[in-house]
Design a protein around this motif. Structure first.
Motif, short mmCIF file in Angstrom:
data_model
loop_
_atom_site.label_atom_id
_atom_site.label_comp_id
_atom_site.label_asym_id
_atom_site.label_seq_id
_atom_site.Cartn_x
_atom_site.Cartn_y
_atom_site.Cartn_z
N VAL A 103 -39.62 49.14 -1.96
CA VAL A 103 -38.94 47.84 -2.02
C VAL A 103 -39.50 46.90 -0.97
O VAL A 103 -40.18 47.32 -0.03
CB VAL A 103 -37.41 48.00 -1.81
N LYS A 104 -39.18 45.60 -1.11
CA LYS A 104 -39.52 44.61 -0.09
C LYS A 104 -38.46 44.68 0.99
O LYS A 104 -37.25 44.68 0.69
CB LYS A 104 -39.57 43.20 -0.70
N VAL A 105 -38.88 44.72 2.25
CA VAL A 105 -37.94 44.84 3.36
C VAL A 105 -38.33 43.94 4.52
O VAL A 105 -39.47 43.48 4.62
CB VAL A 105 -37.87 46.30 3.90
N THR A 106 -37.35 43.72 5.40
CA THR A 106 -37.61 43.19 6.73
C THR A 106 -36.99 44.16 7.72
O THR A 106 -35.79 44.45 7.64
CB THR A 106 -37.00 41.79 6.93
N PRO A 117 -23.75 38.56 24.03
CA PRO A 117 -23.71 38.18 22.62
C PRO A 117 -25.02 37.59 22.11
O PRO A 117 -25.09 37.17 20.97
CB PRO A 117 -22.60 37.13 22.59
N THR A 118 -26.08 37.57 22.94
CA THR A 118 -27.35 36.98 22.52
C THR A 118 -28.38 38.08 22.32
O THR A 118 -29.20 38.32 23.19
CB THR A 118 -27.85 35.97 23.58
N CYS A 119 -28.34 38.75 21.20
CA CYS A 119 -29.31 39.80 20.90
C CYS A 119 -30.59 39.16 20.36
O CYS A 119 -30.53 38.17 19.65
CB CYS A 119 -28.74 40.78 19.88
N ASN A 120 -31.72 39.73 20.71
CA ASN A 120 -33.01 39.19 20.29
C ASN A 120 -33.77 40.27 19.51
O ASN A 120 -33.89 41.39 19.96
CB ASN A 120 -33.81 38.74 21.51
N TYR A 121 -34.29 39.89 18.33
CA TYR A 121 -34.96 40.85 17.46
C TYR A 121 -36.35 40.38 17.08
O TYR A 121 -36.62 39.18 17.02
CB TYR A 121 -34.14 41.06 16.17
N GLN A 122 -37.21 41.35 16.82
CA GLN A 122 -38.54 41.07 16.29
C GLN A 122 -38.56 41.53 14.85
O GLN A 122 -38.04 42.61 14.52
CB GLN A 122 -39.60 41.82 17.10
N ALA A 123 -39.15 40.73 13.97
CA ALA A 123 -39.15 40.99 12.53
C ALA A 123 -40.51 41.50 12.05
O ALA A 123 -41.55 41.04 12.53
CB ALA A 123 -38.79 39.72 11.77
N TRP A 124 -40.48 42.45 11.09
CA TRP A 124 -41.66 42.91 10.37
C TRP A 124 -41.32 42.95 8.90
O TRP A 124 -40.48 43.75 8.48
CB TRP A 124 -42.08 44.31 10.80
N ALA A 125 -41.96 42.10 8.11
CA ALA A 125 -41.73 42.09 6.66
C ALA A 125 -42.83 42.90 5.98
O ALA A 125 -43.99 42.83 6.37
CB ALA A 125 -41.72 40.66 6.14
N SER A 126 -42.43 43.70 4.97
CA SER A 126 -43.42 44.50 4.25
C SER A 126 -42.81 44.99 2.94
O SER A 126 -41.62 44.81 2.68
CB SER A 126 -43.84 45.71 5.10
#
Length: 146
Positions: A103-106, A117-126
């Motif tokens: 499937v397509k995911v992030t 309350p300020t969480c920071n995330y890095q994204a990888w789409a594939s």
């Protein structure tokens, strides 16, 4: 004999439905609803850090602590449900109720630079293979195993 078997099946069905209702009352959502909240986003194809930051907060995974890692699946729920029809495979925890599909995911990974309350995330789409645990009748996804 057939009547007794039918009554037994009806009782089993009733107990299953009662169990699901109790889970929903206790947790506010069924395991299937929780899976959808945490992992399904058929509207977007998030490939930016902003997507992860926004979705993780919007979906309630930054309350009290920042969830370390989460995957959003960018397919419609019917496509995801159909993964449960694929052959059974062993889950990480050893049970045999997992199924795999592509499937397509992030993937969203917490960068640990910020805390709630300020969480920071890095994204990888594939587009990649996922393993999903499925339960109930009919089978529906309840846990993303990989």
């Amino acid at each position: 004999m057939a009547l007794q078997k039918t009554l037994s099946l009806l009782l089993l069905l009733l107990l299953t439905l009662l169990g699901l209702r109790l889970v929903k009352l206790f947790y506010g959502e069924t395991p299937y609803e929780k899976f959808q909240r945490q992992h399904v986003d058929s509207e977007e194809s998030g490939d930016t850090d902003l997507y992860c930051n926004t979705m993780m907060e919007k979906r309630g995974m930054t309350s009290g602590h920042c969830k370390d890692f989460n995957t959003f699946i960018h397919e419609n729920i019917r496509t995801i449900n159909n993964i449960c029809k694929n052959p059974h495979i062993r889950c990480k925890r050893g049970t045999m109720n997992c199924h795999e599909g592509v499937v397509k995911v992030t993937d969203c990974k917490h960068t640990e630079r910020y805390q709630p309350p300020t969480c920071n995330y890095q994204a990888w789409a594939s587009t990649r293979r996922v393993v999903i645990a499925c339960e109930d009748n009919p089978l529906v996804p309840v846990h993303l195993d990989s």
